[in-house]
Design a protein around this motif. Structure first.
Motif, PDB file in Angstrom:
ATOM      1  N   SER A 188      44.264 -25.179   2.783  1.00  0.00           N
ATOM      2  CA  SER A 188      44.576 -25.482   1.390  1.00  0.00           C
ATOM      3  C   SER A 188      43.605 -24.780   0.455  1.00  0.00           C
ATOM      4  O   SER A 188      44.017 -24.182  -0.553  1.00  0.00           O
ATOM      5  CB  SER A 188      44.533 -26.998   1.169  1.00  0.00           C
ATOM      6  N   GLU A 189      42.324 -24.823   0.779  1.00  0.00           N
ATOM      7  CA  GLU A 189      41.315 -24.166  -0.068  1.00  0.00           C
ATOM      8  C   GLU A 189      41.506 -22.656  -0.069  1.00  0.00           C
ATOM      9  O   GLU A 189      41.374 -22.002  -1.112  1.00  0.00           O
ATOM     10  CB  GLU A 189      39.912 -24.530   0.415  1.00  0.00           C
ATOM     11  N   ALA A 190      41.803 -22.094   1.097  1.00  0.00           N
ATOM     12  CA  ALA A 190      41.975 -20.646   1.195  1.00  0.00           C
ATOM     13  C   ALA A 190      43.214 -20.186   0.432  1.00  0.00           C
ATOM     14  O   ALA A 190      43.179 -19.166  -0.282  1.00  0.00           O
ATOM     15  CB  ALA A 190      42.068 -20.226   2.661  1.00  0.00           C
ATOM     16  N   VAL A 191      44.307 -20.913   0.567  1.00  0.00           N
ATOM     17  CA  VAL A 191      45.534 -20.566  -0.154  1.00  0.00           C
ATOM     18  C   VAL A 191      45.307 -20.643  -1.659  1.00  0.00           C
ATOM     19  O   VAL A 191      45.777 -19.785  -2.422  1.00  0.00           O
ATOM     20  CB  VAL A 191      46.687 -21.502   0.272  1.00  0.00           C
ATOM     21  N   ASN A 192      44.571 -21.650  -2.097  1.00  0.00           N
ATOM     22  CA  ASN A 192      44.269 -21.795  -3.518  1.00  0.00           C
ATOM     23  C   ASN A 192      43.443 -20.616  -4.029  1.00  0.00           C
ATOM     24  O   ASN A 192      43.733 -20.056  -5.100  1.00  0.00           O
ATOM     25  CB  ASN A 192      43.513 -23.104  -3.762  1.00  0.00           C
ATOM     26  N   LEU A 193      42.423 -20.207  -3.257  1.00  0.00           N
ATOM     27  CA  LEU A 193      41.612 -19.052  -3.651  1.00  0.00           C
ATOM     28  C   LEU A 193      42.452 -17.784  -3.703  1.00  0.00           C
ATOM     29  O   LEU A 193      42.344 -16.984  -4.642  1.00  0.00           O
ATOM     30  CB  LEU A 193      40.455 -18.863  -2.663  1.00  0.00           C
ATOM     31  N   ALA A 194      43.291 -17.582  -2.687  1.00  0.00           N
ATOM     32  CA  ALA A 194      44.127 -16.377  -2.621  1.00  0.00           C
ATOM     33  C   ALA A 194      45.086 -16.301  -3.803  1.00  0.00           C
ATOM     34  O   ALA A 194      45.403 -15.209  -4.289  1.00  0.00           O
ATOM     35  CB  ALA A 194      44.897 -16.344  -1.306  1.00  0.00           C
ATOM     36  N   GLY A 195      45.562 -17.458  -4.251  1.00  0.00           N
ATOM     37  CA  GLY A 195      46.493 -17.476  -5.371  1.00  0.00           C
ATOM     38  C   GLY A 195      45.822 -17.383  -6.723  1.00  0.00           C
ATOM     39  O   GLY A 195      46.473 -17.108  -7.732  1.00  0.00           O
ATOM     40  N   THR A 196      44.507 -17.582  -6.753  1.00  0.00           N
ATOM     41  CA  THR A 196      43.778 -17.619  -8.027  1.00  0.00           C
ATOM     42  C   THR A 196      43.088 -16.306  -8.357  1.00  0.00           C
ATOM     43  O   THR A 196      43.042 -15.895  -9.519  1.00  0.00           O
ATOM     44  CB  THR A 196      42.724 -18.745  -7.997  1.00  0.00           C
ATOM     45  N   SER A 233      41.857 -12.063  -7.571  1.00  0.00           N
ATOM     46  CA  SER A 233      42.215 -10.752  -7.041  1.00  0.00           C
ATOM     47  C   SER A 233      41.430 -10.507  -5.755  1.00  0.00           C
ATOM     48  O   SER A 233      40.444 -11.203  -5.466  1.00  0.00           O
ATOM     49  CB  SER A 233      41.874  -9.656  -8.058  1.00  0.00           C
ATOM     50  N   THR A 234      41.846  -9.491  -5.007  1.00  0.00           N
ATOM     51  CA  THR A 234      41.134  -9.165  -3.768  1.00  0.00           C
ATOM     52  C   THR A 234      39.688  -8.799  -4.056  1.00  0.00           C
ATOM     53  O   THR A 234      38.768  -9.245  -3.354  1.00  0.00           O
ATOM     54  CB  THR A 234      41.831  -8.000  -3.033  1.00  0.00           C
ATOM     55  N   ASP A 235      39.452  -8.000  -5.098  1.00  0.00           N
ATOM     56  CA  ASP A 235      38.087  -7.611  -5.441  1.00  0.00           C
ATOM     57  C   ASP A 235      37.238  -8.833  -5.772  1.00  0.00           C
ATOM     58  O   ASP A 235      36.063  -8.916  -5.391  1.00  0.00           O
ATOM     59  CB  ASP A 235      38.085  -6.646  -6.633  1.00  0.00           C
ATOM     60  N   LYS A 236      37.816  -9.780  -6.492  1.00  0.00           N
ATOM     61  CA  LYS A 236      37.073 -10.988  -6.861  1.00  0.00           C
ATOM     62  C   LYS A 236      36.780 -11.826  -5.620  1.00  0.00           C
ATOM     63  O   LYS A 236      35.708 -12.443  -5.519  1.00  0.00           O
ATOM     64  CB  LYS A 236      37.874 -11.811  -7.877  1.00  0.00           C
ATOM     65  N   LEU A 237      37.690 -11.840  -4.659  1.00  0.00           N
ATOM     66  CA  LEU A 237      37.453 -12.580  -3.417  1.00  0.00           C
ATOM     67  C   LEU A 237      36.299 -11.961  -2.627  1.00  0.00           C
ATOM     68  O   LEU A 237      35.477 -12.680  -2.048  1.00  0.00           O
ATOM     69  CB  LEU A 237      38.721 -12.606  -2.563  1.00  0.00           C
ATOM     70  N   GLU A 285      24.868  -5.381  -4.391  1.00  0.00           N
ATOM     71  CA  GLU A 285      25.971  -5.811  -5.234  1.00  0.00           C
ATOM     72  C   GLU A 285      26.879  -6.752  -4.453  1.00  0.00           C
ATOM     73  O   GLU A 285      27.226  -6.493  -3.305  1.00  0.00           O
ATOM     74  CB  GLU A 285      26.753  -4.605  -5.741  1.00  0.00           C
ATOM     75  N   ASP A 286      27.271  -7.842  -5.096  1.00  0.00           N
ATOM     76  CA  ASP A 286      27.988  -8.898  -4.385  1.00  0.00           C
ATOM     77  C   ASP A 286      29.307  -8.418  -3.796  1.00  0.00           C
ATOM     78  O   ASP A 286      29.663  -8.798  -2.679  1.00  0.00           O
ATOM     79  CB  ASP A 286      28.216 -10.080  -5.333  1.00  0.00           C
ATOM     80  N   LYS A 287      30.055  -7.581  -4.520  1.00  0.00           N
ATOM     81  CA  LYS A 287      31.326  -7.090  -3.999  1.00  0.00           C
ATOM     82  C   LYS A 287      31.097  -6.240  -2.751  1.00  0.00           C
ATOM     83  O   LYS A 287      31.806  -6.393  -1.740  1.00  0.00           O
ATOM     84  CB  LYS A 287      32.056  -6.279  -5.061  1.00  0.00           C
ATOM     85  N   ALA A 328      40.999 -16.488   2.896  1.00  0.00           N
ATOM     86  CA  ALA A 328      41.684 -16.207   1.630  1.00  0.00           C
ATOM     87  C   ALA A 328      41.964 -14.714   1.471  1.00  0.00           C
ATOM     88  O   ALA A 328      43.041 -14.312   1.000  1.00  0.00           O
ATOM     89  CB  ALA A 328      40.849 -16.719   0.452  1.00  0.00           C
ATOM     90  N   ILE A 329      41.013 -13.878   1.866  1.00  0.00           N
ATOM     91  CA  ILE A 329      41.210 -12.426   1.757  1.00  0.00           C
ATOM     92  C   ILE A 329      42.338 -11.971   2.675  1.00  0.00           C
ATOM     93  O   ILE A 329      43.192 -11.158   2.283  1.00  0.00           O
ATOM     94  CB  ILE A 329      39.906 -11.676   2.083  1.00  0.00           C
ATOM     95  N   ILE A 330      42.381 -12.504   3.892  1.00  0.00           N
ATOM     96  CA  ILE A 330      43.444 -12.128   4.836  1.00  0.00           C
ATOM     97  C   ILE A 330      44.801 -12.572   4.297  1.00  0.00           C
ATOM     98  O   ILE A 330      45.788 -11.830   4.356  1.00  0.00           O
ATOM     99  CB  ILE A 330      43.178 -12.734   6.219  1.00  0.00           C
ATOM    100  N   ILE A 331      44.861 -13.789   3.767  1.00  0.00           N
ATOM    101  CA  ILE A 331      46.118 -14.291   3.184  1.00  0.00           C
ATOM    102  C   ILE A 331      46.530 -13.425   2.004  1.00  0.00           C
ATOM    103  O   ILE A 331      47.706 -13.083   1.839  1.00  0.00           O
ATOM    104  CB  ILE A 331      45.959 -15.762   2.762  1.00  0.00           C
ATOM    105  N   LYS A 332      45.557 -13.054   1.181  1.00  0.00           N
ATOM    106  CA  LYS A 332      45.843 -12.228   0.003  1.00  0.00           C
ATOM    107  C   LYS A 332      46.381 -10.857   0.416  1.00  0.00           C
ATOM    108  O   LYS A 332      47.363 -10.355  -0.160  1.00  0.00           O
ATOM    109  CB  LYS A 332      44.575 -12.054  -0.834  1.00  0.00           C
ATOM    110  N   LEU A 333      45.754 -10.260   1.399  1.00  0.00           N
ATOM    111  CA  LEU A 333      46.184  -8.931   1.860  1.00  0.00           C
ATOM    112  C   LEU A 333      47.523  -9.002   2.585  1.00  0.00           C
ATOM    113  O   LEU A 333      48.347  -8.095   2.470  1.00  0.00           O
ATOM    114  CB  LEU A 333      45.129  -8.343   2.797  1.00  0.00           C
ATOM    115  N   GLY A 334      47.740 -10.068   3.336  1.00  0.00           N
ATOM    116  CA  GLY A 334      48.882 -10.143   4.249  1.00  0.00           C
ATOM    117  C   GLY A 334      48.463  -9.634   5.609  1.00  0.00           C
ATOM    118  O   GLY A 334      47.656  -8.693   5.717  1.00  0.00           O
TER     119      GLY A 334
END
Length: 314
Positions: A168-176, A178-182, A225-227, A291-297
């Protein structure tokens, strides 16, 4: 013994066995790897191709490291460095792997002389362009191994067991985000000691290069740098994640394809298992990586983050 040409029968066997070895390495199948190397050994030694045998053993020992068998890997790689001509690519690769082995066993003082030896060798790879490519990729690998060790060394442990909450937390992050922000969020969570170790290894590695080559690589300050840190951390576990998530014949893909579990649930369980295997017990890392994996697919992740073995940098 002079190197002899392979017979037609030997070439046919090699045409089957050498690709099979690479596939077994990608799957992390140690039993198959050892069996294939035994079959290859008789042909390699009979024709004086000991360098090819040592190359195959380098592949095997990298998998041993991936599965946590550091003592076996260390002994084997030391043996290869003794047997191989120190002016050959297989020696350079064994030295690179041994440096990685020491990074994984928390012994930077043993890793650094080997890192220096790898990055100051100007004779094995003749082409300046290919040599720079090799060094760039090797430095990236050293950085990844250093930060992975540093995360483990923190000894911070949280119980990773609530699959539904983590998902649930990961899905929420992925939906909120961008990949760079994650990536940036992941980097923000990395403890200072881990960033300091990453900076030490990255800076030490780049100092071994001529100034002209150093200028072509990312500045050492970028390691803070954090990113950038987040991307390095994410990449550091790709070797373990890829074998778990991306094997088309593996359990994960079978569960997804048969609909036994949802993709997100399956990914959560799989990533959690990898974190437990790596002894990374920090839940916020797990949630951000997931969250990053979910965001990328999954398909994009498997395409972007396929690990490259040291022996594949040729």
């Amino acid at each position: 013994m002079a190197v002899e040409k392979f017979t037609l029968i030997q070439k046919e066997r090699l045409g089957r066995l050498e690709p099979a070895l690479k596939k077994a390495v990608l799957r992390g199948d140690l039993n198959s790897i050892k069996s294939i190397i035994i079959d290859l050994q008789s042909m390699y030694l009979a024709t004086g191709n000991e360098a090819k045998l040592l190359m195959a053993k380098n592949r095997w020992l990298e998998v041993e490291m991936d599965q946590g068998n550091l003592v076996t890997a260390e002994r084997g790689l030391i043996g290869i460095r003794i047997k191989a001509n120190n002016k050959t690519r297989v020696y350079l690769e064994a030295t690179t792997l041994l440096a990685i082995c020491y990074l994984r066993s928390n012994t930077l003082e043993k890793a650094e002389p080997l890192i220096k030896e790898v990055l100051t060798n100007d004779t094995v790879i003749k082409s300046p362009e290919r040599r720079l490519d090799f060094r760039r990729l090797v430095i990236e690998r050293f950085d990844e191994e250093a930060v992975l060790y540093a995360i483990k060394s923190e000894r911070i442990s949280e119980l990773i067991s609530d699959t539904e909450m983590i998902m649930s937390e990961a899905v929420n992050l992925a939906g909120t985000y961008s990949t760079d922000k994650l990536y940036e969020n992941l980097g923000l969570k990395i403890p200072k000691i881990a960033k300091d170790i990453l900076s030490r290894v990255d800076t030490f590695s780049k100092r071994q290069l001529p100034s002209a080559e150093r200028l072509k690589l990312p500045s050492p300050t970028l390691s803070h740098e954090d990113k950038k840190v987040g991307k390095t951390v994410f990449s550091s576990i790709k070797r373990n994640l890829y074998k778990s998530l991306c094997d088309k014949e593996g359990d994960i893909n079978k569960k997804i394809n048969t609909g036994l579990l949802s993709i997100q649930t399956t990914l959560t369980v799989a990533v959690t298992e990898v974190f437990n295997k790596l002894n990374i017990g920090i839940k916020i890392f797990l949630v951000n990586v997931l969250a990053i994996i979910i965001k990328l697919g999954l398909d994009v992740y498997c395409d972007m983050y396929k690990p490259v073995d040291v022996m594949d940098l040729r």
